[in-house]
Design a protein around this motif. Structure first.
Motif, PDB file in Angstrom:
ATOM      1  N   THR A  65    -103.124  17.353   5.291  1.00 13.59           N
ATOM      2  CA  THR A  65    -101.967  16.678   4.725  1.00 13.59           C
ATOM      3  C   THR A  65    -102.368  15.748   3.581  1.00 13.59           C
ATOM      4  O   THR A  65    -103.450  15.166   3.588  1.00 13.59           O
ATOM      5  N   SER A 169     -94.247  19.645  12.538  1.00 15.36           N
ATOM      6  CA  SER A 169     -95.448  20.456  12.335  1.00 15.36           C
ATOM      7  C   SER A 169     -95.786  21.194  13.625  1.00 15.36           C
ATOM      8  O   SER A 169     -95.622  20.657  14.716  1.00 15.36           O
ATOM      9  N   ASP A 188     -94.692  24.127   9.215  1.00 15.64           N
ATOM     10  CA  ASP A 188     -94.919  22.810   8.627  1.00 15.64           C
ATOM     11  C   ASP A 188     -93.977  22.627   7.447  1.00 15.64           C
ATOM     12  O   ASP A 188     -93.338  23.581   6.987  1.00 15.64           O
ATOM     13  N   ASN A 192     -95.772  18.244   2.812  1.00 14.72           N
ATOM     14  CA  ASN A 192     -96.886  17.464   3.366  1.00 14.72           C
ATOM     15  C   ASN A 192     -98.226  17.891   2.794  1.00 14.72           C
ATOM     16  O   ASN A 192     -99.214  17.157   2.916  1.00 14.72           O
ATOM     17  N   GLN A 193     -98.288  19.087   2.195  1.00 15.31           N
ATOM     18  CA  GLN A 193     -99.560  19.677   1.774  1.00 15.31           C
ATOM     19  C   GLN A 193     -99.766  19.657   0.263  1.00 15.31           C
ATOM     20  O   GLN A 193    -100.887  19.834  -0.209  1.00 15.31           O
TER      21      GLN A 193
END
Length: 454
Positions: A65, A169, A188, A192-193
């Motif tokens: 993350t 998630s 997910d 967030n990535q």
């Protein structure tokens, strides 16, 4: 096409995750190597042995993350009376937290129905629990992790976000080639990535972080999870390449997506929501003695879903966006805590104006980690300018609704560490044209939130 492939792969992935969960219920034991983080601070009342133990748990925190949780040393109770150590010995980490927030336009533009956050007094809360498990203990390759996160969100203003319980998630993260290759798959939020919505990846600065409507406007999930896979490659000289694929949010909007995806966010397919692809190329270095933090990234988002065409009527065949974001540490103010100092964040985003209300934006945010001799506080001052779609403006005016062609916001925010694990954020923002249509007077919005991590 990708959505059809997802439909056939769903039973396989769901079965694998079920096997993993069943295996975790058994007794799994292995040696555990502690790690440390010299930049994380704890209360002076915590002795050195406690600090060594709580740093050990950080290696079990969720990987991948761009907005990591605070260190376990910085939670209200790092040890949980010895329970956290017992869990870590078995490969588990459980963390949680939540925030309670309030927003209000000090110019007292109360209106019914409410049209933007704070126009009427607005409240929100989002408690969460994050769980990880070291899958190498049950036969997976080393550095393989299961991440599970569930949260509840509640908003007094329904236009901000729907209210309810959902998975945030539920994925597996694997590292290969000494961590230079990272593969993640499961459920997910790809937000967030990618992109990085916290200032400089600082967990405590997340409430004062950068904002842009464009990545979410073109389909990134931001309130429930979705099936996804992404691959990150570490390149020479601190460069990296990251590619991801997921299901788009419902083109009809967040509420429509929430209504369709009512099984805690774990629906595999939603009518109208097709594949979304994202690619990011970046350069990243961490703050260290003699080395300043730098994180520069540019990305492309492509969504196969059909969006309304403001200019020609009907639907456009797809949607897309470009973004360019950078964080850089201008000054290091403490040689013993290299993360402290003066930073600057700058961003620019673009999406086609014939199918998006917000067509482009630019923003700049100087911020300080550790101002006024307080190492865990954050001070930020930001300016954002949004260019709105001319096609949308003309469409609204043809319907007899006043619409604006830009919006700008100045914001001052301070994150105050009250005590270990408890943070209070105060923000004052002045916005010209707070909504695209109908035209409204400027807003002076005070936002306050209390965040707790345990």
């Amino acid at each position: 096409m990708f959505p059809h492939a997802l439909r056939y792969a769903a039973p396989v992935l769901s079965g694998c995750l079920l096997v993993v969960l069943l295996a975790m219920c058994g007794d799994a034991r292995a040696d555990y190597e502690p790690t440390t983080d010299a930049d994380t601070q704890s209360d002076a009342t915590t002795d050195n042995s406690d600090i060594a133990r709580c740093h050990r748990y950080d290696s079990l925190q969720p990987r991948g993350t761009t907005s990591p949780l605070v260190s376990t040393c910085e939670t209200v109770s790092p040890e949980w009376g010895g329970l956290r150590e017992d869990l870590a010995d078995s490969g588990w980490l459980i963390e949680g937290g939540g925030s309670v927030g309030f927003s209000y336009d000090l110019f007292q533009h109360d209106e019914h129905p409410q049209r933007y956050i704070g126009q009427d007094p607005s409240y929100r809360t989002n408690p969460f629990v994050a769980i990880t498990y070291d899958l190498s203990r049950i036969g997976f390759p080393d550095a393989t992790q299961l991440v599970f996160n569930v949260d509840f969100q509640a908003f007094s203003y329904a236009g901000e976000n729907p209210t309810g319980l959902s998975f945030n998630s539920f994925y597996i993260n694997q590292h290969f080639n000494d961590g230079r290759v990272q593969l993640q798959y499961g459920y997910d939020e790809l937000s967030n990535q990618f992109y990085g919505f916290s200032l400089g990846t600082s967990a405590t600065a997340s409430t004062a972080g950068i904002s842009s409507s464009i990545p979410f406007e073109v389909g990134l999930i931001n309130n429930k999870t979705a099936p996804e896979a992404n691959l990150r490659l570490a390149l020479p000289d601190h460069f990296y390449e990251r590619f991801g694929v997921t299901r788009s949010v419902d083109p009809e909007g967040v509420q429509a997506d929430w209504d369709s995806n009512n099984f805690l966010g774990l629906k595999w397919h939603i009518p109208g929501a097709k594949a979304l692809y994202i690619n990011e190329l970046g350069y990243q270095t961490d703050a260290a003695p003699g080395q300043r933090m730098a994180w520069l990234r540019q990305g492309v988002i492509y969504n196969e879903s059909h969006y309304p065409d403001f200019q020609n009527g009907g639907y456009a065949g797809s949607n897309y966006a470009y973004y360019l974001v950078g964080d850089y540490q201008l000054i290091q103010t403490d040689p013993t805590r290299s993360f402290r100092g003066l930073y600057i964040n700058a961003k620019a985003d673009y999406s086609p104006p014939d199918r998006n209300v917000y067509a482009s934006d630019i923003g700049i945010t100087p911020y300080v980690l550790g101002p006024f001799g307080r190492p865990d506080d954050v001070l930020s001052l930001s300016y954002t300018f949004n260019r709105l779609s001319k096609s949308f403006q003309c469409m609204e005016q043809a319907r007899g609704i006043s619409a604006v062609d830009y919006s700008s916001t100045y914001a001052l925010a301070y994150v105050y560490r009250w005590r270990r694990g408890i943070y209070l954020t105060q923000q004052l923002s002045y916005t010209v044209n707070p909504i695209p249509a109908p035209k409204r007077s400027p807003a002076l919005t005070w936002m306050s939130s209390l965040s707790v991590y345990y």
